[in-house]
Write a protein that holds these residues in place. Structure first.
Motif: not given
Length: 330
Positions: A144-149
């Motif tokens: 989730r953190e990677r994709q939102t970034g």
């Protein structure tokens, strides 16, 4: 003969597109929803680590959905209309679904907190079977953190969100008109490559909380149509003799948004810029350049140049002034 082997994921729009296409074409194939362990064995067979990955009966591997499906157009049931005008319209709309319509899929998946949590958990549940709830949700927090970034890289920002949502809803309402019209699919009573392009994006959005709620409320028959497109292997029918009103309107949408988007990307790359922006859908859209989309524009131009002048004129009537971008040279 060995079957085609399709390795993908239920949360991947291009995986869903290819799986539905193989069903519609009635080609013998297997489907594997890849786990993390499967990815270690399968992804090294292709240059870019993206899914779906397909192993052909001859043992070769590929993973770009559109070139793959075009390469097997002569196998099984055809997915392209025979009329040149309809064929080009089909190719343009499929390309728009893959490269522009997908912005909404990515936006809705990661811009809203409830969707981001749901989708990340769901994706990790498929990827990490037998891990247990805690293991799945811990891994989901990382993705989730990677994709939102990555959102700004593909043009999904708070500034572009209203534009992306408006364009997606505009397309969905046109697809709803198709679903409730006189034929079962865009180009007649048989499924086309364009139908499958839209289907792939909408299939995964149909279970993501925010777009699912909108689809069920505002385009309920399009929502149900997805189940028909998911497996069209037994649906018989003919191509229409002329383009339907929804297809004509979707071509207008492509002329208003997708072709200018491709043109701006091309201009930025040619000028050595790393980002580009343009005014479309009553808003300002911006993102980083993508070289892959130069290939998309070149492919469309090649198809456009193969048409006769009267055929191009007919299409330009629906596409609008930005049809001129199809005649330009890189």
């Amino acid at each position: 003969m060995s079957p085609y082997e399709v390795y993908g994921a239920l949360g991947s729009p291009y995986s869903m597109k290819v799986r539905a296409a193989m069903r519609a074409k009635r080609l013998v194939h297997t489907w594997t929803g890849m786990t993390a362990e499967d990815r270690l064995a399968i992804l090294p067979n292709v240059r870019a680590p993206v899914i779906p990955v397909i192993r052909r009966p001859d043992g070769s591997w590929t993973n770009d959905s559109t070139p793959f499906l075009l390469s097997i157009e002569d196998e099984g049931v055809s997915l392209l209309p025979t009329d040149p005008v309809a064929r080009f319209a089909c190719l343009l709309l499929e390309d728009m679904a893959d490269e522009w319509f997908m912005k909404a899929m990515f936006h809705y998946r990661w811009a809203y907190a409830a969707d981001a949590e749901w989708c990340a958990n769901w994706l990790m549940f498929d990827t990490l079977p037998n891990t247990g709830r805690t293991g799945v949700e811990d891994a989901a927090a990382t993705i989730r953190e990677r994709q939102t970034g990555r959102m700004a890289l593909v043009g999904c920002t708070p500034e572009t969100a209203p534009l992306i949502e408006a364009s997606w809803k505009r397309a969905c309402r046109l697809l709803e008109a198709m679903a409730t019209g006189k034929t079962r699919f865009l180009f007649g009573d048989r499924i086309s490559l364009a139908d499958l392009g839209f289907y792939g994006q909408l299939k995964v959005m149909s279970v993501d909380p925010t777009p699912m709620a909108w689809l069920r409320q505002d385009t309920p028959y399009l929502y149900r149509w997805l189940d028909h497109a998911d497996d069209a292997s037994g649906i018989e029918g003919e191509w229409l003799d002329a383009l339907s009103a929804p297809v004509q309107a979707l071509l207008g949408l492509a002329g208003d948004t997708y072709l200018p988007f491709l043109g701006a990307n091309e201009h930025a790359i040619g000028s050595g810029e790393e980002t580009f922006s343009l005014e479309i859908e009553n808003g300002r859209y911006a993102q980083g350049v993508f070289k892959y989309q130069l290939k998309c524009l070149a492919a469309l131009r090649s198809e456009w140049s193969a048409l006769s002048a009267p055929e191009r004129d007919r299409l330009a009537t629906w596409i609008g002034p930005n049809a001129s971008l199809l005649s330009a040279k890189i």
